[in-house]
Design a protein around this motif. Structure first.
Motif, PDB file in Angstrom:
ATOM      1  N   GLU A   1      -7.085 159.527  10.231  1.00 29.53           N
ATOM      2  CA  GLU A   1      -7.119 159.417   8.791  1.00 29.53           C
ATOM      3  C   GLU A   1      -7.323 157.732   8.518  1.00 29.53           C
ATOM      4  OE1 GLU A   1      -4.791 160.922  10.073  1.00 29.53           O
ATOM      5  OE2 GLU A   1      -2.859 160.771   8.656  1.00 29.53           O
ATOM      6  N   ASN A   2      -6.682 156.943   9.479  1.00 33.68           N
ATOM      7  CA  ASN A   2      -6.590 155.602   9.035  1.00 33.68           C
ATOM      8  C   ASN A   2      -7.712 154.937   9.708  1.00 33.68           C
ATOM      9  OD1 ASN A   2      -4.474 155.975   7.305  1.00 33.68           O
ATOM     10  ND2 ASN A   2      -3.035 155.401   9.044  1.00 33.68           N
ATOM     11  N   LEU A   3      -8.826 155.521  10.341  1.00 35.18           N
ATOM     12  CA  LEU A   3      -9.917 154.975  10.877  1.00 35.18           C
ATOM     13  C   LEU A   3     -10.978 155.544  10.617  1.00 35.18           C
ATOM     14  CD1 LEU A   3      -9.121 155.014  14.914  1.00 35.18           C
ATOM     15  CD2 LEU A   3      -9.410 152.945  13.321  1.00 35.18           C
ATOM     16  N   ARG A   4     -12.145 154.609  10.298  1.00 37.57           N
ATOM     17  CA  ARG A   4     -13.379 154.970  10.120  1.00 37.57           C
ATOM     18  C   ARG A   4     -14.557 154.231  10.629  1.00 37.57           C
ATOM     19  NH1 ARG A   4     -14.019 153.737   3.688  1.00 37.57           N
ATOM     20  NH2 ARG A   4     -14.423 151.571   3.914  1.00 37.57           N
ATOM     21  N   THR A   5     -15.746 154.632  10.653  1.00 37.32           N
ATOM     22  CA  THR A   5     -16.898 153.804  11.068  1.00 37.32           C
ATOM     23  C   THR A   5     -17.811 153.446   9.964  1.00 37.32           C
ATOM     24  OG1 THR A   5     -18.222 155.715  11.921  1.00 37.32           O
ATOM     25  CG2 THR A   5     -16.773 154.441  13.761  1.00 37.32           C
ATOM     26  N   ARG A   6     -18.275 152.343  10.142  1.00 32.17           N
ATOM     27  CA  ARG A   6     -19.173 152.063   8.869  1.00 32.17           C
ATOM     28  C   ARG A   6     -20.628 151.455   9.481  1.00 32.17           C
ATOM     29  NH1 ARG A   6     -20.356 147.875   5.551  1.00 32.17           N
ATOM     30  NH2 ARG A   6     -19.173 146.351   7.009  1.00 32.17           N
ATOM     31  N   PRO A   7     -21.359 151.997   9.507  1.00 33.94           N
ATOM     32  CA  PRO A   7     -22.706 151.289   9.820  1.00 33.94           C
ATOM     33  C   PRO A   7     -23.206 150.238   8.880  1.00 33.94           C
ATOM     34  CG  PRO A   7     -23.277 153.472   8.787  1.00 33.94           C
ATOM     35  CD  PRO A   7     -21.831 153.314   8.642  1.00 33.94           C
ATOM     36  N   HIS A   8     -23.683 149.154   9.622  1.00 36.42           N
ATOM     37  CA  HIS A   8     -24.209 148.087   8.746  1.00 36.42           C
ATOM     38  C   HIS A   8     -25.501 148.419   8.150  1.00 36.42           C
ATOM     39  CE1 HIS A   8     -21.731 144.440  10.558  1.00 36.42           C
ATOM     40  NE2 HIS A   8     -20.956 145.470  10.511  1.00 36.42           N
ATOM     41  N   ALA A   9     -25.531 147.850   6.870  1.00 38.34           N
ATOM     42  CA  ALA A   9     -26.726 148.145   5.932  1.00 38.34           C
ATOM     43  C   ALA A   9     -27.654 147.087   6.896  1.00 38.34           C
ATOM     44  CB  ALA A   9     -26.734 147.788   4.628  1.00 38.34           C
ATOM     45  N   LYS A  10     -29.064 147.375   6.633  1.00 38.21           N
ATOM     46  CA  LYS A  10     -30.300 146.597   7.109  1.00 38.21           C
ATOM     47  C   LYS A  10     -29.796 145.110   6.843  1.00 38.21           C
ATOM     48  CE  LYS A  10     -33.489 148.677   9.811  1.00 38.21           C
ATOM     49  NZ  LYS A  10     -32.259 149.156  10.635  1.00 38.21           N
ATOM     50  N   ASP A  11     -29.512 144.840   5.521  1.00 40.33           N
ATOM     51  CA  ASP A  11     -29.469 143.438   4.905  1.00 40.33           C
ATOM     52  C   ASP A  11     -28.220 142.691   5.553  1.00 40.33           C
ATOM     53  OD1 ASP A  11     -27.956 144.767   3.553  1.00 40.33           O
ATOM     54  OD2 ASP A  11     -28.628 143.944   1.528  1.00 40.33           O
ATOM     55  N   GLU A  12     -27.306 143.606   6.216  1.00 39.79           N
ATOM     56  CA  GLU A  12     -25.961 142.929   6.803  1.00 39.79           C
ATOM     57  C   GLU A  12     -26.029 142.679   7.904  1.00 39.79           C
ATOM     58  OE1 GLU A  12     -21.576 144.772   6.499  1.00 39.79           O
ATOM     59  OE2 GLU A  12     -23.297 146.089   6.192  1.00 39.79           O
TER      60      GLU A  12
ATOM     61  N   ALA B   1     -26.517 141.185  11.704  1.00 40.80           N
ATOM     62  CA  ALA B   1     -26.799 139.851  12.314  1.00 40.80           C
ATOM     63  C   ALA B   1     -28.183 139.732  12.828  1.00 40.80           C
ATOM     64  CB  ALA B   1     -25.640 139.663  13.136  1.00 40.80           C
ATOM     65  N   HIS B   2     -28.704 138.572  12.911  1.00 42.20           N
ATOM     66  CA  HIS B   2     -30.364 138.194  13.120  1.00 42.20           C
ATOM     67  C   HIS B   2     -30.538 138.978  14.385  1.00 42.20           C
ATOM     68  CE1 HIS B   2     -27.963 134.899  14.584  1.00 42.20           C
ATOM     69  NE2 HIS B   2     -29.012 134.856  15.655  1.00 42.20           N
ATOM     70  N   TYR B   3     -29.363 138.930  15.490  1.00 43.29           N
ATOM     71  CA  TYR B   3     -29.787 139.439  16.749  1.00 43.29           C
ATOM     72  C   TYR B   3     -29.476 140.873  16.859  1.00 43.29           C
ATOM     73  CZ  TYR B   3     -24.605 138.890  16.455  1.00 43.29           C
ATOM     74  OH  TYR B   3     -23.552 138.886  16.172  1.00 43.29           O
ATOM     75  N   ALA B   4     -29.076 141.574  16.101  1.00 47.15           N
ATOM     76  CA  ALA B   4     -28.648 143.087  16.116  1.00 47.15           C
ATOM     77  C   ALA B   4     -29.606 144.098  15.636  1.00 47.15           C
ATOM     78  CB  ALA B   4     -27.284 143.483  15.495  1.00 47.15           C
ATOM     79  N   LYS B   5     -29.852 145.212  16.578  1.00 52.78           N
ATOM     80  CA  LYS B   5     -30.679 146.074  15.980  1.00 52.78           C
ATOM     81  C   LYS B   5     -29.950 147.141  15.118  1.00 52.78           C
ATOM     82  CE  LYS B   5     -32.863 149.936  18.814  1.00 52.78           C
ATOM     83  NZ  LYS B   5     -33.420 150.048  20.159  1.00 52.78           N
ATOM     84  N   ALA B   6     -28.518 147.336  15.595  1.00 53.57           N
ATOM     85  CA  ALA B   6     -27.603 148.237  14.777  1.00 53.57           C
ATOM     86  C   ALA B   6     -26.395 147.873  15.161  1.00 53.57           C
ATOM     87  CB  ALA B   6     -28.077 149.680  15.354  1.00 53.57           C
ATOM     88  N   CYS B   7     -25.205 148.083  13.986  1.00 54.84           N
ATOM     89  CA  CYS B   7     -24.127 147.603  14.257  1.00 54.84           C
ATOM     90  C   CYS B   7     -23.106 148.393  13.600  1.00 54.84           C
ATOM     91  CB  CYS B   7     -23.795 146.205  13.703  1.00 54.84           C
ATOM     92  SG  CYS B   7     -21.948 145.684  14.057  1.00 54.84           S
ATOM     93  N   TYR B   8     -21.838 149.141  14.257  1.00 61.28           N
ATOM     94  CA  TYR B   8     -21.027 149.817  13.440  1.00 61.28           C
ATOM     95  C   TYR B   8     -19.757 149.050  13.436  1.00 61.28           C
ATOM     96  CZ  TYR B   8     -23.934 153.694  14.267  1.00 61.28           C
ATOM     97  OH  TYR B   8     -24.964 154.757  14.223  1.00 61.28           O
TER      98      TYR B   8
END
Ligand code: ATP
Length: 514
Positions: free
Chosen positions: A307-318, A320-327
């Motif tokens: 319950e103390n962990l979660r994943t958060r996908p990065h929004a498109k505008d967040e 980094a320039h090199y990343a296709k997707a990031c959590y």
């Protein structure tokens, strides 16, 4: 980074900081010289905890997998590495300076915008000849900032003691940022490079400037070919590295959560780009998901409550320039939900950039497909210090036992800094002391064990509970007769009495099972 939320872990950071100092886990850096912001030193207990965290990580990403190799690249690298990687031009945080009295500097992405208004000040002491000043200063439309600015105007415009009228300039409302310390208006964001530099060689010229690496990842990319050829690897395979990184953080804070010198634990996992995959081959997107799941289960396996962990996908505008997707894997720290680890799909950005920068061919030759291409990269990037903090926070327990407060660290036994402590019940009985010391020496051959006879048994238990020692072994007068010892369990506080010769097996099997 996500915006701080109201939710908090139940233990405060101050409680953890004071436990750490008191029990030799972590001290402020350069303590006797009033410290150095953003640096901390791990004490005798803390170093064991951090080593165990790193060891557990290495075990899971290298030893237990079979498709990852280890690496330990130099901290100092050719400055061209950081030019190619984009760090020289782009590794910066947007900074804002306060125009308030503190003159403090903040990260713009850490401050929320609020509505603000411009005010004029009119000196109405002489009602027949009022003098109006447009101060060009902004204050939050709501709250106390108006009073703060009033004091400022009085001082700056020499209007102290005069009768003044403060009025909002009509239509001047806009969004603005204000310093959390003094309410001062913050200026326009400017970029500030986070890399620390140093000089190499005897000549102090520009060519001698090198960077202290701000991440371990680039050491892996520049060694991609070395490792691939020497370890005879085909895609997919990973390279893991842990070690120090340095960032000139603008506002190092929250204990070891954000420091200027810290340790990272990073894997660069090289795989085939999804669009080239045949049926049955995992695509980069599938590997990304796979790494995210594995990294989450690593934290669970070593005791972090789900319950103390979660994943958060990065929004498109967040992204980094090199990343296709990031959590981001986020943990509920005492300061709210914050990033613990980032798991990014970096595509072929890195190898392509270094190939261009170094003029070396870093493409992979796929024999089966008879094609050259750049490998895609999945990067789980964790912090050893942030993980250590999360494990500490999650393990912290306070309970009442027989009317007294009991503090314990319910750390996974594999992570526990000290595995066993041995106490003689009476320190004025040489035979008892000798038996306890001998047992401690025996245990030390297998697990990190300490001997302590500097207090009564109750106090000795409390000390070990506070640093999470899973087993306390007591040698008493009867032990001299029956050669048995009492072992107390940290979590259940239950005691078993077993032959001293079986203590090692009892303790090591408890640790193995954890
Ligand atoms: P943040 O947004 O918190 O500054 P980041 O996104 O810049 O972090 P990354 O570059 O993704 O961080 O670094 C990977 C990991 O390294 C982070 O998840 C964190 O665990 C750790 N890390 C990064 N910066 C620091 C720091 N200044 N102090 C301690 N750990 C850090």
């Amino acid at each position: 980074m996500s915006a701080p939320e109201k939710e908090r872990s139940s233990v405060t950071l101050d409680t953890i900081v004071s436990l750490c100092k008191r029990r030799g886990i972590i001290y402020p850096g350069s303590d006797i010289y009033d410290g150095l912001a953003g640096t901390y030193d791990y004490g005798p207990v803390g170093i064991e905890l951090k080593r165990n965290v790193k060891e557990a990580w290495w075990r899971s990403v290298v030893y237990e997998r079979g498709d990852c190799e280890g690496l330990d690249a130099a901290i100092l690298m050719n400055a061209r590495v950081w030019k190619s990687s984009g760090h020289v031009d782009g590794f910066s945080d947007p900074l804002v300076d306060s125009h308030g009295p503190s003159r403090k500097r903040y990260r713009a992405d850490h401050i929320e915008e609020t509505e603000c208004t411009r005010y004029t000040v009119t000196d109405v002491t002489d009602a027949d000849a009022p003098v109006t000043y447009d101060t060009q200063l902004w204050a939050p439309s709501k709250g106390k900032a108006k009073e703060f600015y009033q004091a400022w105007w009085e001082r700056e415009l020499g209007l102290a003691g005069k009768r003044v009228k403060i009025e909002a300039v009509e239509g001047s409302t806009r969004k603005g940022m204000f310093g959390p310390d003094d309410g001062g208006l913050l200026g326009e964001p400017r970029n500030f490079n986070l890399m620390l530099t140093t000089k190499v060689g005897p000549v102090e010229d520009a060519a001698a400037t090198v960077y202290l690496r701000p991440e371990t990842a680039q050491g892996i990319f520049v060694n991609f070919e070395n490792v691939r050829t020497s370890a005879r690897r085909k895609l997919p395979f990973g390279i893991a590295q842990m070690g120090k990184s340095f960032r000139n953080e603008i506002t190092p804070k929250n204990f070891i959560f954000r420091t200027r010198e810290f340790e990272q634990m990073e894997v660069e996992f090289f795989c085939k780009p999804g669009h080239l995959c045949k049926d049955g081959e995992l695509t980069d997107e599938q590997w990304h998901k796979d790494w995210l799941d594995r990294r989450l289960s690593w934290y669970h396996r070593y005791g972090i409550r789900p319950e103390n962990l979660r994943t958060r996908p990065h929004a498109k505008d967040e992204l980094a320039h090199y990343a296709k997707a990031c959590y981001d894997i986020e943990y509920l720290f005492p300061i709210g939900w914050q990033e613990l680890e980032g798991v990014a799909n970096r595509t072929d950005f890195d190898l392509r950039a270094h190939a261009e920068g170094s003029s070396k061919d870093l493409r992979y030759f796929d024999q089966e497909a008879n094609a050259h291409y750049y490998a895609y990269v999945i990067e789980p990037s964790a912090g050893a210090d942030r993980s250590t903090l999360a494990f500490l926070v999650d393990a912290y327990r306070e309970e009442e036992v027989k009317g007294e407060k009991r503090v314990s660290l319910k750390l996974n036994r594999k992570l526990a800094p000290i595995k066993a402590a041995v106490f003689p019940l009476l320190k004025n009985r040489p035979e008892l002391v000798a038996m306890a010391e001998n047992l401690c020496a025996d245990l030390r051959k297998r697990v990190y064990t300490v001997y302590d006879d500097t207090a009564g048994i109750g106090k000795l238990y409390r000390r070990q509970d506070e640093i999470g020692t899973p087993y306390c072994v007591t040698v008493d007068v009867e032990s001299l007769e029956d050669q048995k010892v009492t072992i107390r369990d940290r979590d259940t506080m239950e005691q078993v009495r077993i032959p001293a010769t079986e203590a090692i097996k009892y303790i090591t099997s408890g640790i193995d099972e954890a």
